[in-house]
Motif scaffolding. Structure first.
Motif, PDB file in Angstrom:
ATOM      1  N   TRP A  20       0.852  -1.193   0.000  1.00  0.00           N
ATOM      2  CA  TRP A  20       0.000   0.000   0.000  1.00  0.00           C
ATOM      3  C   TRP A  20       0.883   1.237   0.000  1.00  0.00           C
ATOM      4  O   TRP A  20       1.857   1.294   0.736  1.00  0.00           O
ATOM      5  CB  TRP A  20      -0.884   0.011   1.243  1.00  0.00           C
ATOM      6  N   CYS A  21       0.518   2.207  -0.777  1.00  0.00           N
ATOM      7  CA  CYS A  21       1.262   3.461  -0.838  1.00  0.00           C
ATOM      8  C   CYS A  21       0.237   4.588  -0.647  1.00  0.00           C
ATOM      9  O   CYS A  21      -0.343   5.093  -1.616  1.00  0.00           O
ATOM     10  CB  CYS A  21       1.990   3.558  -2.174  1.00  0.00           C
ATOM     11  N   PRO A  22      -0.054   4.947   0.601  1.00  0.00           N
ATOM     12  CA  PRO A  22      -1.192   5.811   0.895  1.00  0.00           C
ATOM     13  C   PRO A  22      -0.940   7.304   0.680  1.00  0.00           C
ATOM     14  O   PRO A  22       0.177   7.792   0.812  1.00  0.00           O
ATOM     15  CB  PRO A  22      -1.444   5.536   2.376  1.00  0.00           C
ATOM     16  N   LEU A  23      -2.028   7.974   0.369  1.00  0.00           N
ATOM     17  CA  LEU A  23      -2.062   9.427   0.376  1.00  0.00           C
ATOM     18  C   LEU A  23      -2.024   9.821   1.851  1.00  0.00           C
ATOM     19  O   LEU A  23      -2.899   9.435   2.630  1.00  0.00           O
ATOM     20  CB  LEU A  23      -3.348   9.926  -0.297  1.00  0.00           C
ATOM     21  N   MET A  24      -1.016  10.541   2.257  1.00  0.00           N
ATOM     22  CA  MET A  24      -0.776  10.781   3.679  1.00  0.00           C
ATOM     23  C   MET A  24      -1.959  11.423   4.420  1.00  0.00           C
ATOM     24  O   MET A  24      -2.261  11.013   5.535  1.00  0.00           O
ATOM     25  CB  MET A  24       0.517  11.569   3.885  1.00  0.00           C
ATOM     26  N   PRO A  25      -2.672  12.399   3.849  1.00  0.00           N
ATOM     27  CA  PRO A  25      -3.814  12.932   4.590  1.00  0.00           C
ATOM     28  C   PRO A  25      -4.935  11.900   4.825  1.00  0.00           C
ATOM     29  O   PRO A  25      -5.770  12.083   5.697  1.00  0.00           O
ATOM     30  CB  PRO A  25      -4.313  14.080   3.711  1.00  0.00           C
ATOM     31  N   LEU A  26      -4.946  10.803   4.068  1.00  0.00           N
ATOM     32  CA  LEU A  26      -5.951   9.756   4.246  1.00  0.00           C
ATOM     33  C   LEU A  26      -5.391   8.538   4.983  1.00  0.00           C
ATOM     34  O   LEU A  26      -6.090   7.547   5.173  1.00  0.00           O
ATOM     35  CB  LEU A  26      -6.492   9.317   2.887  1.00  0.00           C
ATOM     36  N   TYR A  27      -4.139   8.630   5.394  1.00  0.00           N
ATOM     37  CA  TYR A  27      -3.475   7.519   6.059  1.00  0.00           C
ATOM     38  C   TYR A  27      -4.082   7.274   7.431  1.00  0.00           C
ATOM     39  O   TYR A  27      -4.302   8.188   8.220  1.00  0.00           O
ATOM     40  CB  TYR A  27      -1.977   7.833   6.207  1.00  0.00           C
ATOM     41  N   ASN A  28      -4.361   6.013   7.716  1.00  0.00           N
ATOM     42  CA  ASN A  28      -4.895   5.595   9.004  1.00  0.00           C
ATOM     43  C   ASN A  28      -3.929   4.563   9.575  1.00  0.00           C
ATOM     44  O   ASN A  28      -3.833   3.448   9.047  1.00  0.00           O
ATOM     45  CB  ASN A  28      -6.298   4.999   8.804  1.00  0.00           C
ATOM     46  N   ALA A  29      -3.209   4.930  10.615  1.00  0.00           N
ATOM     47  CA  ALA A  29      -2.167   4.055  11.167  1.00  0.00           C
ATOM     48  C   ALA A  29      -2.730   2.712  11.617  1.00  0.00           C
ATOM     49  O   ALA A  29      -2.110   1.669  11.386  1.00  0.00           O
ATOM     50  CB  ALA A  29      -1.452   4.755  12.325  1.00  0.00           C
ATOM     51  N   GLN A  30      -3.913   2.705  12.246  1.00  0.00           N
ATOM     52  CA  GLN A  30      -4.483   1.445  12.730  1.00  0.00           C
ATOM     53  C   GLN A  30      -4.833   0.522  11.561  1.00  0.00           C
ATOM     54  O   GLN A  30      -4.577  -0.678  11.618  1.00  0.00           O
ATOM     55  CB  GLN A  30      -5.734   1.701  13.591  1.00  0.00           C
ATOM     56  N   GLY A  31      -5.393   1.078  10.502  1.00  0.00           N
ATOM     57  CA  GLY A  31      -5.708   0.268   9.324  1.00  0.00           C
ATOM     58  C   GLY A  31      -4.454  -0.285   8.678  1.00  0.00           C
ATOM     59  O   GLY A  31      -4.411  -1.444   8.246  1.00  0.00           O
ATOM     60  N   ALA A  32      -3.411   0.537   8.601  1.00  0.00           N
ATOM     61  CA  ALA A  32      -2.146   0.093   8.020  1.00  0.00           C
ATOM     62  C   ALA A  32      -1.530  -1.014   8.880  1.00  0.00           C
ATOM     63  O   ALA A  32      -1.022  -2.005   8.345  1.00  0.00           O
ATOM     64  CB  ALA A  32      -1.187   1.267   7.880  1.00  0.00           C
ATOM     65  N   GLU A  33      -1.590  -0.863  10.183  1.00  0.00           N
ATOM     66  CA  GLU A  33      -1.034  -1.884  11.081  1.00  0.00           C
ATOM     67  C   GLU A  33      -1.752  -3.220  10.904  1.00  0.00           C
ATOM     68  O   GLU A  33      -1.124  -4.276  10.920  1.00  0.00           O
ATOM     69  CB  GLU A  33      -1.105  -1.418  12.530  1.00  0.00           C
ATOM     70  N   LYS A  34      -3.069  -3.179  10.706  1.00  0.00           N
ATOM     71  CA  LYS A  34      -3.817  -4.429  10.488  1.00  0.00           C
ATOM     72  C   LYS A  34      -3.343  -5.132   9.227  1.00  0.00           C
ATOM     73  O   LYS A  34      -3.197  -6.347   9.204  1.00  0.00           O
ATOM     74  CB  LYS A  34      -5.316  -4.132  10.380  1.00  0.00           C
ATOM     75  N   ARG A  35      -3.097  -4.377   8.173  1.00  0.00           N
ATOM     76  CA  ARG A  35      -2.629  -4.973   6.921  1.00  0.00           C
ATOM     77  C   ARG A  35      -1.209  -5.508   7.086  1.00  0.00           C
ATOM     78  O   ARG A  35      -0.880  -6.581   6.576  1.00  0.00           O
ATOM     79  CB  ARG A  35      -2.693  -3.962   5.767  1.00  0.00           C
ATOM     80  N   GLN A  36      -0.382  -4.783   7.845  1.00  0.00           N
ATOM     81  CA  GLN A  36       0.985  -5.250   8.081  1.00  0.00           C
ATOM     82  C   GLN A  36       0.985  -6.540   8.891  1.00  0.00           C
ATOM     83  O   GLN A  36       1.819  -7.404   8.666  1.00  0.00           O
ATOM     84  CB  GLN A  36       1.787  -4.164   8.784  1.00  0.00           C
ATOM     85  N   GLU A  37       0.070  -6.671   9.825  1.00  0.00           N
ATOM     86  CA  GLU A  37      -0.037  -7.906  10.600  1.00  0.00           C
ATOM     87  C   GLU A  37      -0.343  -9.104   9.703  1.00  0.00           C
ATOM     88  O   GLU A  37      -0.033 -10.242  10.045  1.00  0.00           O
ATOM     89  CB  GLU A  37      -1.110  -7.769  11.681  1.00  0.00           C
ATOM     90  N   LEU A  38      -0.947  -8.841   8.539  1.00  0.00           N
ATOM     91  CA  LEU A  38      -1.264  -9.896   7.575  1.00  0.00           C
ATOM     92  C   LEU A  38      -0.134 -10.120   6.572  1.00  0.00           C
ATOM     93  O   LEU A  38      -0.284 -10.869   5.618  1.00  0.00           O
ATOM     94  CB  LEU A  38      -2.557  -9.543   6.832  1.00  0.00           C
ATOM     95  N   GLY A  39       1.005  -9.431   6.777  1.00  0.00           N
ATOM     96  CA  GLY A  39       2.162  -9.611   5.913  1.00  0.00           C
ATOM     97  C   GLY A  39       2.255  -8.614   4.772  1.00  0.00           C
ATOM     98  O   GLY A  39       3.142  -8.717   3.927  1.00  0.00           O
ATOM     99  N   GLU A  40       1.343  -7.655   4.729  1.00  0.00           N
ATOM    100  CA  GLU A  40       1.397  -6.631   3.691  1.00  0.00           C
ATOM    101  C   GLU A  40       2.333  -5.508   4.129  1.00  0.00           C
ATOM    102  O   GLU A  40       2.774  -5.464   5.269  1.00  0.00           O
ATOM    103  CB  GLU A  40      -0.017  -6.124   3.397  1.00  0.00           C
ATOM    104  N   THR A  41       2.658  -4.626   3.214  1.00  0.00           N
ATOM    105  CA  THR A  41       3.649  -3.586   3.442  1.00  0.00           C
ATOM    106  C   THR A  41       3.047  -2.222   3.158  1.00  0.00           C
ATOM    107  O   THR A  41       2.137  -2.109   2.342  1.00  0.00           O
ATOM    108  CB  THR A  41       4.861  -3.824   2.506  1.00  0.00           C
ATOM    109  N   VAL A  42       3.590  -1.189   3.805  1.00  0.00           N
ATOM    110  CA  VAL A  42       3.186   0.186   3.526  1.00  0.00           C
ATOM    111  C   VAL A  42       4.421   0.956   3.089  1.00  0.00           C
ATOM    112  O   VAL A  42       5.434   0.961   3.789  1.00  0.00           O
ATOM    113  CB  VAL A  42       2.547   0.856   4.772  1.00  0.00           C
ATOM    114  N   TRP A  43       4.338   1.562   1.914  1.00  0.00           N
ATOM    115  CA  TRP A  43       5.391   2.421   1.386  1.00  0.00           C
ATOM    116  C   TRP A  43       4.843   3.833   1.271  1.00  0.00           C
ATOM    117  O   TRP A  43       3.629   4.037   1.260  1.00  0.00           O
ATOM    118  CB  TRP A  43       5.812   1.982  -0.010  1.00  0.00           C
ATOM    119  N   THR A  44       5.736   4.797   1.180  1.00  0.00           N
ATOM    120  CA  THR A  44       5.328   6.171   0.878  1.00  0.00           C
ATOM    121  C   THR A  44       6.267   6.744  -0.172  1.00  0.00           C
ATOM    122  O   THR A  44       7.329   6.189  -0.429  1.00  0.00           O
ATOM    123  CB  THR A  44       5.381   7.088   2.112  1.00  0.00           C
TER     124      THR A  44
END
Length: 183
Positions: free
Chosen positions: A145-169
Motif C-alpha cells: 500500500w502506498c497511501p495518500l498521507m492525509p488519508l493515512y490511518n495508522a491502525q488500518g495500516a497496522e492491520k494490513r501489516q499484521e497480515l504480511g502486507e507492506t506500507v510504502w510512501t
C-alpha cells in the motif's frame, strides 16, 4: 550506496524485466537481461524492482488466466535467477484508484496476480481503507500500500501489516490541507 542509505530506490531499465513470448506460448526473460539487471541491482544497491504487469499484455484476467500464470511464473524465475535475496519484485498495478470502477479493476487484476501463487508483490498507490465504503475494499488484491498521507490511518495500516502486507510512501503524497510529512 548513497541511494540505499537514504532509502531511495533506483529503477532499472524496463527492458531488463519484460518477458518475451516463447514459441511454446510461455514467457521468459533472457539470461543476458537478468545479468544486466543483476549488475544494476548491485551497482545501485536496489532493494525493489518494478516488473511489468500482465495487464499491459493481456485483456482479461479471468479468460487469460493460464497465460497470466505463465507470465507470473516467468517473473518468479527471473527473481530466482537474479539471486539477490532481499530484492522484492513488484507490479505497480495502478495509480490512485479513485472510483468504484477503478477499485473493481484493481480487485480483478490484483487477485489474478496474487492467485497465481507468485512471489511478485502487487503495489497500488492507495490507503488500505477506501475513500468511499460503497467502492468495497482492495483486501486480497494488494500486497504493498502506498497511501495518500492525509488519508493515512495508522491502525488500518497496522492491520494490513499484521497480515504480511507492506506500507510504502513517496514524496508526491504530501498534498492537501492537512498536515502531512514533507521529505
Amino acid at each position: 550506496r548513497m541511494l540505499s542509505e537514504h532509502r531511495i530506490n533506483a529503477t532499472p531499465p524496463e527492458e531488463t524485466t519484460w518477458p518475451v513470448r516463447q514459441p511454446d506460448g510461455t514467457y521468459a526473460i533472457p539470461a543476458a537481461k537478468i545479468d544486466i539487471l543483476r549488475d544494476f541491482v548491485d551497482r545501485w544497491h536496489v532493494n525493489a524492482v518494478p516488473v511489468p504487469s500482465p495487464s499491459a499484455m493481456f485483456a482479461d484476467p479471468v479468460k487469460e488466466r493460464s497465460a497470466i500464470d505463465s507470465w507470473m511464473r516467468n517473473l518468479d524465475k527471473a527473481a530466482h535467477d537474479l539471486n539477490r535475496p532481499g530484492v522484492t519484485f513488484y507490479i505497480y498495478l495502478t495509480d490512485e484508484p479513485n472510483d468504484e470502477k477503478a477499485y473493481a479493476w484493481v480487485r480483478s487484476w490484483g487477485k489474478a496476480i496474487r492467485g497465481s501463487g507468485t512471489s511478485v508483490k502487487v503495489m497500488v498507490t492507495e490507503q488500505p481503507e477506501p475513500q468511499e465504503v460503497a467502492w468495497g475494499d482492495l483486501y486480497g488484491a494488494v500486497d504493498i500500500w502506498c497511501p495518500l498521507m492525509p488519508l493515512y490511518n495508522a491502525q488500518g495500516a497496522e492491520k494490513r501489516q499484521e497480515l504480511g502486507e507492506t506500507v510504502w510512501t513517496y514524496t508526491a503524497l504530501c498534498q492537501g490541507k492537512q498536515k502531512s510529512p514533507w521529505w
